[in-house]
Design an enzyme around this catalytic site. Structure first.
Site, PDB file in Angstrom:
ATOM      1  N   ARG A  68       0.834  -1.220   0.000  1.00  0.00           N
ATOM      2  CA  ARG A  68       0.000   0.000   0.000  1.00  0.00           C
ATOM      3  C   ARG A  68       0.864   1.263   0.000  1.00  0.00           C
ATOM      4  O   ARG A  68       0.401   2.351  -0.316  1.00  0.00           O
ATOM      5  CB  ARG A  68      -0.980  -0.020   1.173  1.00  0.00           C
ATOM      6  N   TYR A 121     -16.454  15.911 -16.187  1.00  0.00           N
ATOM      7  CA  TYR A 121     -16.782  14.506 -15.950  1.00  0.00           C
ATOM      8  C   TYR A 121     -17.835  14.422 -14.845  1.00  0.00           C
ATOM      9  O   TYR A 121     -17.623  14.941 -13.747  1.00  0.00           O
ATOM     10  CB  TYR A 121     -15.512  13.744 -15.565  1.00  0.00           C
ATOM     11  N   ASP A 194      -7.695  18.321 -15.238  1.00  0.00           N
ATOM     12  CA  ASP A 194      -7.913  16.950 -15.691  1.00  0.00           C
ATOM     13  C   ASP A 194      -7.602  16.952 -17.185  1.00  0.00           C
ATOM     14  O   ASP A 194      -8.368  17.486 -17.995  1.00  0.00           O
ATOM     15  CB  ASP A 194      -9.359  16.539 -15.408  1.00  0.00           C
ATOM     16  N   LYS A 219      -7.875   5.772 -20.216  1.00  0.00           N
ATOM     17  CA  LYS A 219      -8.205   6.252 -21.562  1.00  0.00           C
ATOM     18  C   LYS A 219      -6.955   6.193 -22.457  1.00  0.00           C
ATOM     19  O   LYS A 219      -6.476   5.119 -22.743  1.00  0.00           O
ATOM     20  CB  LYS A 219      -8.804   7.648 -21.465  1.00  0.00           C
TER      21      LYS A 219
HETATM   22  C1  LIG Z   1     -12.978   8.503 -17.439  1.00  0.00           C
HETATM   23  C2  LIG Z   1     -12.684   9.822 -16.863  1.00  0.00           C
HETATM   24  C3  LIG Z   1     -12.482   9.989 -15.487  1.00  0.00           C
HETATM   25  C4  LIG Z   1     -12.614   8.847 -14.512  1.00  0.00           C
HETATM   26  O1  LIG Z   1     -11.622   7.901 -14.699  1.00  0.00           O
HETATM   27  P1  LIG Z   1     -11.789   6.332 -14.363  1.00  0.00           P
HETATM   28  O2  LIG Z   1     -10.481   5.774 -14.730  1.00  0.00           O
HETATM   29  O3  LIG Z   1     -12.925   5.822 -15.203  1.00  0.00           O
HETATM   30  O4  LIG Z   1     -12.115   6.247 -12.911  1.00  0.00           O
HETATM   31  C5  LIG Z   1     -12.144  11.244 -15.030  1.00  0.00           C
HETATM   32  N1  LIG Z   1     -12.043  12.301 -15.877  1.00  0.00           N
HETATM   33  C6  LIG Z   1     -12.243  12.184 -17.196  1.00  0.00           C
HETATM   34  C7  LIG Z   1     -12.126  13.374 -18.074  1.00  0.00           C
HETATM   35  C8  LIG Z   1     -12.575  10.946 -17.741  1.00  0.00           C
HETATM   36  O5  LIG Z   1     -12.784  10.827 -19.058  1.00  0.00           O
END
Ligand SMILES: *Cc1c(COP(=O)(O)O)cnc(C)c1O
Length: 404
Positions: A68, A121, A194, A219
């Site tokens: 962890r 998001y 983000d 992604k």
């Molecule tokens: C998918 C996504 C998230 C969340 O990510 P996960 O890996 O699905 O938890 C956060 N911000 C954006 C812009 C996203 O496309």
């Protein structure tokens, strides 16, 4: 004479950054250290390790204590991601949401205030406006691009963080990184971007003075639709504190997923280049098509952030949003007529994916609520994969021909 080392290009960094030249057993890949705990030779070894931790010393390279708190397979990818973003350090999480929730839970006291831009998001917004609200943390949502509104809602000493995506989902709006960083500095508020839709290949928010960059590595970074992961990159001091918090909250990435992420990262620059090309080709094709109402893509002159996109991005990514001329049903028929992309949430992977947000992410909302959030019934989000652009376009053409 001072000879500066040249900064390697993004493709070189995708393959090599942060990696030691020699690995255990002379393997070319980072081994998967599938170990929950790490052993000590004897009690002196243990107490020396504990001492070095107390004094914040750099101990034995790769010496870990418990899964962890750190894992060599995970740390290797963190180094590469920090290098790609131009940050000092990075910390990986089990998912993008684990990254954002850990950061906010760890850093915000009761009574704190968050400023967030809209068109973001929806789970991030949900976490702030419901979960954090219960802990006495308030969130103000301001329109994308309205920097006066952003400054106006900042409450001295209470506002702790400004959160924005860029590009956003689904309308691919951008924020001006330099402006946000300046607002943050002036008001002593930390800034977070983000950058999931942007990728370090297309933009580098830290270079404008942004404090934290976050990615859903699920992604583009992973890029193969086979893992979930999240990452936050920033200064050594901020990331060190965040890592400590993660050790308590437990939102760690599994070593096997770290291996898959490192493998995916090796082709990041190649994939994103291809997706930039596919996104632009698709956007241009759609904009000229009589059965398409409107297209949102930052590389098109018709996009509200076209100028900013050319200033702060090297490419505009693989996601294209558009409205089909027609209603909910027409749009459904168009999507069902497509043969190449899969119908699925997510984006940024090798496979093209398509969704009608009214049915996918916003299904449980009433049509009026969807409209309030700016989600049209005839909206389509297409995330291009790395297939050939002419195949993606030919498939769209045959599907549009079927909707009369
Ligand atoms: C998918 C996504 C998230 C969340 O990510 P996960 O890996 O699905 O938890 C956060 N911000 C954006 C812009 C996203 O496309």
């Amino acid at each position: 004479m001072n000879i500066e080392e040249p900064i390697p290009g993004p493709s070189t960094q995708s393959v090599h950054a942060g990696s030691p030249r020699q690995r255990p057993g002379h393997a070319i890949t980072t081994p998967i250290t599938q170990s929950a705990t790490f052993t000590f030779v004897d009690s002196d070894d243990l107490s020396a390790f504990m001492q070095s931790k107390i004094w914040g010393e750099v101990g034995e390279e790769g010496r870990e204590e418990y899964g962890r708190y750190g894992n060599p397979s995970v740390n290797a990818v963190e180094k590469r991601l920090a290098a790609l973003e131009g940050g000092e350090d990075a910390v990986l999480f089990a998912s993008g949401m684990a990254a954002i929730t850990t950061l906010l839970l760890a850093s915000l006291p009761t009574g704190a205030h968050i400023v967030m831009t809209n068109d973001c998001y929806r789970r991030t917004r949900q976490f702030c406006t419901t979960f954090l609200k219960r802990l006495g943390i308030e969130t103000s949502v301001v329109p994308m691009g309205d920097y006066d509104a952003m400054e106006a809602v900042i409450v001295p000493k209470k506002t702790r963080i400004i959160i924005s995506e860029s590009p956003t989902n689904p309308y691919l709006r951008l924020v001006d990184f330099a402006k946000i960083a300046e607002i943050g500095r002036q008001h002593k508020v930390v800034t977070l971007i983000d950058s999931t839709f942007g990728t370090p290949i297309n933009q580098l928010p830290l270079s404008y003075g942004i404090d934290y960059v976050l990615h859903s590595a699920t992604k583009y970074l992973g890029g193969h639709n086979d893992l979930l992961a999240g990452v936050i990159i920033g200064s050594a001091e901020r990331i060190g504190a965040l890592r400590q918090a993660q050790g308590v909250l437990g939102s760690v990435l599994a070593p096997h997923n770290a291996y898959l992420l490192e493998r995916g990262l090796k082709t990041l620059a190649l994939r994103v280049q291809k997706q930039n090309e596919n996104g632009l080709a698709l956007a241009c094709y759609l904009e000229a098509h009589p059965k398409i109402e409107r297209v949102w893509y930052p590389g098109l002159e018709s996009h509200p952030d076209y100028d900013l996109a050319h200033q702060q991005m090297k490419g505009f990514g693989g996601v294209v949003s558009f409205t089909v001329k027609g209603d909910y049903e027409t749009t459904k028929r168009f999507i069902d007529a497509l043969r190449l992309p899969y119908i699925a949430p997510s984006l940024g992977g090798t496979e093209s994916l398509v969704e009608q947000p009214a049915i996918m992410s916003y299904f449980e909302k009433e049509p009026e609520e969807r409209l309030e959030l700016g989600i049209f019934d005839n909206l389509v989000r297409y995330s291009t994969g790395i297939e050939d652009a002419h195949d993606i376009i030919a498939d769209i053409e045959q599907a549009l021909a079927q909707i009369g």
